[in-house]
Motif scaffolding. Sequence first.
Motif, mmCIF file in Angstrom:
data_model
loop_
_atom_site.group_PDB
_atom_site.id
_atom_site.type_symbol
_atom_site.label_atom_id
_atom_site.label_comp_id
_atom_site.label_asym_id
_atom_site.label_seq_id
_atom_site.Cartn_x
_atom_site.Cartn_y
_atom_site.Cartn_z
ATOM 1 N N ASP A 1 44.041 49.624 21.544
ATOM 2 C CA ASP A 1 44.326 51.041 21.336
ATOM 3 C C ASP A 1 44.125 51.930 22.560
ATOM 4 N N ASN A 2 43.549 51.399 23.635
ATOM 5 C CA ASN A 2 43.254 52.228 24.807
ATOM 6 C C ASN A 2 43.386 51.367 26.060
ATOM 7 N N LYS B 1 39.136 47.844 31.767
ATOM 8 C CA LYS B 1 37.737 47.709 32.203
ATOM 9 C C LYS B 1 37.079 46.510 31.526
ATOM 10 N N SER B 2 37.458 46.270 30.262
ATOM 11 C CA SER B 2 36.837 45.165 29.510
ATOM 12 C C SER B 2 37.171 43.799 30.090
ATOM 13 N N ILE B 3 38.375 43.658 30.673
ATOM 14 C CA ILE B 3 38.766 42.337 31.193
ATOM 15 C C ILE B 3 38.549 42.200 32.700
ATOM 16 N N THR B 4 38.123 43.290 33.363
ATOM 17 C CA THR B 4 37.920 43.218 34.819
ATOM 18 C C THR B 4 36.450 43.306 35.230
ATOM 19 N N LEU B 5 35.676 44.187 34.608
ATOM 20 C CA LEU B 5 34.271 44.372 34.998
ATOM 21 C C LEU B 5 33.430 43.099 34.888
ATOM 22 N N TYR C 1 41.347 46.826 39.851
ATOM 23 C CA TYR C 1 42.753 46.892 39.430
ATOM 24 C C TYR C 1 43.396 48.187 39.913
ATOM 25 N N SER C 2 44.725 48.152 40.007
ATOM 26 C CA SER C 2 45.523 49.337 40.324
ATOM 27 C C SER C 2 46.756 49.322 39.442
ATOM 28 N N THR D 1 48.005 45.401 39.006
ATOM 29 C CA THR D 1 47.561 44.385 39.949
ATOM 30 C C THR D 1 46.041 44.247 39.872
ATOM 31 N N LEU D 2 45.591 43.014 39.636
ATOM 32 C CA LEU D 2 44.166 42.705 39.604
ATOM 33 C C LEU D 2 43.791 41.981 40.888
#
Length: 300
Positions: free
Chosen positions: A271-272, A278-282, A288-289, A296-297
């Motif tokens: 939903d956001n 943030k949940s899949i990168t932090l 990411y950009s 892009t990660l």
Amino acid sequence: MMKREELISKWLDNNLNDQELQAFKNLEDYDDLVKLHTNLQAFKADEYDTSAALETVLSKIKSKKAQPKTHWIKPFMRVAAILAVCFSLYYYTTTLDTTITTTVAQKTTIELPDASSVSLNAKSLLAFNKNHWKKEREVELEGEAFFKVAKGSSFNVITKSGTVTVYGTQFNVKQRDNYFEVICYEGLVGVTYNSIETKLNPGDSFLIIDGKTIAKEKENRSTPSWLNNESTFKSMPYKTVIAEFERQYNVDITLLGIDSTQLFTGNFTHDNLDVALKSITLPLHVTYSKTNNTITLRGE
């Protein structure tokens, strides 16, 4: 005097003058020409090719003249043609599948003919035959779906990777590229993979990634998380997380300096977008950009 073929051609084009029209009516096969033309009009396409129609008429007339006069053939052929059309329509309508598809970021729920319900995740396809359900109790699945089977019902879920046999239960099937997973939430299911059936009890999972069997812990949830607009992963290859993210948000993700086979544990909301990113990168210390629908990660 105008040739017979020219008269017919001008007649088809509605371009005969009074004298030519009388000459056309005096043709010996005038009645047959009119009947043939009328029949052709019944099956006329959106764009009518006059030259092709003329060739068809002429060939039928020539064929008619070459044959002996067997008056019983015409009625017989008409009946045969009608029966053929009726049979074709019957066959088409009774073998027509009901097909439901979802696009990116879309989910839907379908009721099967036995009152079982199927929740279809994003970018998935479900197909079944309503008319043949009593004889061929099968559904075809591409993608992911959660099945809540009506009491006493049974059927097969056919996927490209394997077949799931239902014995009256609740279960989730996910079949994507090089990924095949079945989780039993209630009752009993049988998963046939490479001609070998594995029975799953509540909490059991069957998972194949890149052709390899992956062991999983018991499932504690009562339903899959995606029904609540959240994707959850436990020790899953990062590439499967990225693929699911793309399906839920209609984005293209590029990985730079990141090992796509490393394992990821976590979840993301449907939903956001910013919260989900943030949940899949932090957890992996990834930055990411965003540029329009492309993300892009980058690894550190």
